[in-house]
Design an enzyme around this catalytic site. Structure first.
Site, short mmCIF file in Angstrom:
data_model
loop_
_atom_site.label_atom_id
_atom_site.label_comp_id
_atom_site.label_asym_id
_atom_site.label_seq_id
_atom_site.Cartn_x
_atom_site.Cartn_y
_atom_site.Cartn_z
N HIS A 121 -3.56 -5.40 0.44
CA HIS A 121 -3.03 -5.92 1.70
C HIS A 121 -3.03 -7.45 1.70
CE1 HIS A 121 -2.80 -2.07 3.86
NE2 HIS A 121 -3.84 -1.72 3.12
N ASP A 171 -6.36 3.64 5.79
CA ASP A 171 -5.62 3.58 7.06
C ASP A 171 -5.86 4.79 7.94
OD1 ASP A 171 -4.52 1.09 7.07
OD2 ASP A 171 -2.60 1.67 6.22
N ASP A 231 -12.22 -12.07 25.94
CA ASP A 231 -10.90 -11.47 26.17
C ASP A 231 -10.57 -11.39 27.65
OD1 ASP A 231 -11.13 -11.12 23.43
OD2 ASP A 231 -11.63 -9.00 23.59
N GLU A 248 -1.78 -9.35 3.86
CA GLU A 248 -1.74 -9.87 5.22
C GLU A 248 -3.12 -10.11 5.82
OE1 GLU A 248 -1.44 -5.32 5.67
OE2 GLU A 248 -0.97 -6.87 4.21
N ARG A 273 -16.23 7.65 24.69
CA ARG A 273 -15.29 6.56 24.98
C ARG A 273 -14.28 6.98 26.06
NH1 ARG A 273 -14.41 2.22 21.71
NH2 ARG A 273 -15.89 1.87 20.01
N GLY A 314 -16.80 -10.26 31.24
CA GLY A 314 -17.46 -11.54 30.97
C GLY A 314 -17.28 -11.99 29.55
N CYS A 318 0.84 -1.20 0.00
CA CYS A 318 0.00 0.00 0.00
C CYS A 318 0.88 1.25 0.00
CB CYS A 318 -0.97 -0.05 1.18
SG CYS A 318 -2.37 1.09 1.00
#
Length: 711
Positions: free
Chosen positions: A208, A540, A267, A210, A355, A264, A122
């Site tokens: 990309h 990006d 993760d 990946e 946030r 919960g 990219c």
């Protein structure tokens, strides 16, 4: 406001700073201090030079999965250090900048005189092209999503592939003049998708390789590593479980306690299971905070689930703390040290502010618990189930040296970053992606109900309610409305003619124009530009742009709608999300909103809609086919004509079934393909019964250009 242990000013290298907190995946590494540029590992065969990519660590993961040792370093790494590393190949990542921008990442041109193979991805390809005398321009066409590219299979990098493959493209700039010595080996319409200089062993791909959304990406990386660079697959990863346990024991002194915040979800539960295995029972303080934005009956279910796993857990009911929570925010982005108090959360509309407040209030609640238990604050370490995508989207330096902030995760707030710098955060999963965490959870023996549970964001329903006090209608609103109509009603307008039709025709390929004519000729479709914004990731970079809705006279043709959802952001650069609108044609434009804030009544409405939608999915037996399904409340009232004097008082609901492995990229779940159409219809019918709901929409946006969540 937050005070106490999680607000203390701490200097790196203080007595609280702990060494050995990195997640090294192999033994016997020889490391050199690069004086602020990171740690240089001398045994890495491939160096990944990071230009601010969202997917930089994903490149690293893919290379290691192919049994080649790689390390990620900033693009600005001095050439002397690159030479010292002994690397046998370089990969230059993508990034959010233009190669001509004044703030473009710096690099040493001597990289290209080392005589070792180089792959630019990219931004990396554009940088290579510019370095060798080519040019890069911003074209009318931008691509953010999956596209088919035509490739030259005789190129070593495409060995074993056919002449056409599907890839993830996410860029605004494109190659114009090709650099001397290079040839084009792949294209997407009139966009250059790959270049090569076989003699110099330098290659560039605009897409990309990946990510999961590039079908043959692993084969392309394999070709570069083994066919071009002639490397041998000799690297072996250590056990991820052993690696995590060693990291925890190294990071947590025996006289310290880990305060583990548990939602919960998979993760935090996997993180807690690792802590339980690595530490003494009296070293773990497990805390579940009910922030008032959880799903229906969520807190009780989480508590019961964690108790069954043998975890002693404290539950704190803190809804009022969150609704009334505040934080300090920069007055001027150019001077982040100058702060002022925010509004209370219940009066905030900006998603980033929401946030940040929620993240800081979590720390405030944790501090209250520490004080009540009379713990020694300097002996308390924060435990979090932070994943690699969280850090990438928050632009943490742990993930990338210069990535753009897509959204601030609550577990990567300024307070948490301060604690990290002081060595007072333990995050054993910070180098993991979601699919890796699930696999680790299975290896730890966690039940499938935990391991396969749909993710739910820490801020909860607070970021699934689009708050606004007035419609978002910038100067481009009218033109964007027109462009949307030209796409959705392409055949009709092509016959009538329009001044802007050439823009659509110039951006679309011949095949895309053919499909547009076919779709718009089948049945009557209408487009509606909504005066609200959602968060996305394009090129990006973070985008915060309009949402488009498509309605139909007859039953939805889902394949056609998916095509339109992919094409619209390509033509309309100020749109990053496209939805289907159930309930027949919507002919009237939407020019106002229902004022919406985080009040208990609004949260209760979304909580009920969320419960009904997920109950339908669970009862259908197709829950495992969907990775995550946000249900979003938007401040749009549809059933009103322009001449009506009825105020906008209802809201609408968006259903977002999303399919992904690693949550870095993904695609919408499509009715009739990923689960029966009848399941989607039942979801709509259930939501329509909820008082105050105007219409139901279905999000058809891939990632990119949309993020998984709307905020």
């Amino acid at each position: 406001m937050v005070s106490g242990v999680f607000e203390e000013e701490m200097e790196i290298g203080s007595s609280n700073t702990r060494k050995g907190s990195g997640n090294s995946e192999e033994t016997g590494r020889r490391v050199v201090d690069m004086e602020g540029n990171g740690a240089l590992v001398l045994d890495a065969e491939v160096l990944i030079l990071d230009a601010g990519a969202q997917y930089g660590k994903l490149i690293d993961r893919r290379v290691r999965e192919l049994s080649v040792h790689s390390e990620v370093l900033p693009l600005s790494t001095p050439i002397s250090m690159v030479q010292l590393s002994g690397a046998k190949a370089l990969i230059i990542s993508g990034g959010p900048n233009s190669v001509y921008a004044t703030d473009a990442p710096s690099y040493d041109p001597a990289l290209f005189k080392l005589g070792i193979p180089i792959l630019g991805i990219c931004y990396g390809m554009q940088m290579i092209n510019k370095e060798f005398g080519g040019s890069v321009v911003k074209k009318e066409t931008r691509e953010d999503g999956q596209y088919f590219v035509d490739i030259e299979p005789r190129s070593p990098i495409f060995k074993g592939l056919g002449k056409r493959t599907e890839v993830l493209l996410t860029h605004g700039d494109s190659l114009e003049k090709i650099a001397s010595g290079f040839s084009v080996v792949a294209s997407s319409g009139n966009i250059v998708a790959a270049i090569s200089n076989e003699e110099a062993r330098i290659y560039g791909v605009q897409f990309h390789p990946e990510v999961d959304l590039t079908a043959d990406g692993t084969q392309i990386l394999r070709n570069f590593l083994f066919e071009v660079a002639n490397l041998a697959p000799s690297f072996t990863l250590r056990s991820r479980e052993a690696q995590c346990i060693e990291y925890i024991r190294t990071s947590v002194p025996s006289n310290n306690i880990v305060l583990m915040l548990l939602s919960g979800g998979v993760d935090s539960t996997v993180c807690a299971a690792l802590l339980k295995k690595a530490l003494r029972e009296d070293q773990i303080l497990a805390l579940h905070v009910d922030n008032g934005f959880l799903r229906k009956n969520e807190s009780e279910a989480v508590e019961a689930s964690l108790v069954r796993l043998g975890l002693k857990i404290r539950v704190v009911r803190a809804a009022q703390d969150f609704f009334c929570g505040t934080t300090n925010l920069p007055i001027d982005p150019s001077n982040p040290s100058k702060l002022s108090p925010s509004k209370q959360l219940a009066f905030v509309t900006d998603p980033e502010e929401k946030r940040k407040i929620i993240g800081d209030v979590f720390m405030h609640v944790a501090q209250i618990v520490i004080d009540k238990l009379d713990l020694v604050t300097s002996n308390v370490i924060l435990g979090q189930g932070t994943l690699r995508p969280d850090l990438i989207e928050s632009a943490s330096h742990l993930a990338s040296s210069s990535a753009d902030t897509i959204k601030t995760h609550h577990n990567d707030s300024d307070i948490v970053r301060s604690l990290r710098r002081a060595g007072r955060v333990v995050e054993p999963l910070k180098d993991f992606h979601k699919d890796e965490v699930r696999q680790l959870g299975r290896e730890l023996g966690l039940p499938s109900e935990v391991v396969d549970r749909h993710p739910f964001p820490g801020p909860g329903l607070a970021i699934r309610i689009i708050c606004a006090q007035e419609p978002y209608m910038e100067s481009d609103f009218g033109e964007t409305q027109v462009l949307l109509r030209l796409i959705v009603e392409f055949t009709t307008i092509l016959q009538k003619g329009h001044a802007l039709i050439n823009r659509v025709e110039n951006i679309c390929t011949t095949e895309e124009r053919r499909i547009l004519r076919e779709i718009s000729g089948k049945q009557s479709l209408r487009s509606t530009l909504l005066p609200i914004r959602s968060v996305g990731v394009q090129g990006d970079k973070r985008s915060y742009s309009y949402v488009a809705a498509i309605s139909s006279e007859g039953p939805p043709e889902w394949d056609d709608l998916v095509f339109l959802a992919k094409l619209i952001p390509k033509v309309c650069h100020s749109v990053n999300r496209v939805c289907y609108l159930f309930g027949g044609l919507v002919k009237e434009p939407i020019i106002d909103i229902t004022p919406t804030l985080l009040t208990p009544q609004v949260v209760m409405t979304l909580r009920q809609c969320d419960y009904l939608v997920h109950q339908v999915l669970a009862d259908s037996g197709y829950g495992r086919r969907i990775s995550q399904m946000p249900v979003v409340l938007i401040p749009i009232h549809f059933e009103r004509g322009q001449l009506d004097r009825m105020p906008s008082c209802k809201r609408s609901v968006v259903i977002r079934p999303f399919i992904t492995n690693d949550f870095m990229t993904g695609v919408p779940g499509v009715p009739g393909k990923d689960f029966p159409v009848e399941v989607a219809q039942m979801m709509v019918q259930q939501v329509e019964k909820v008082q105050g709901i105007s219409k139901v929409l279905y999000d058809l946006t891939s990632k990119p250009p949309g993020t998984t969540e709307w905020e």
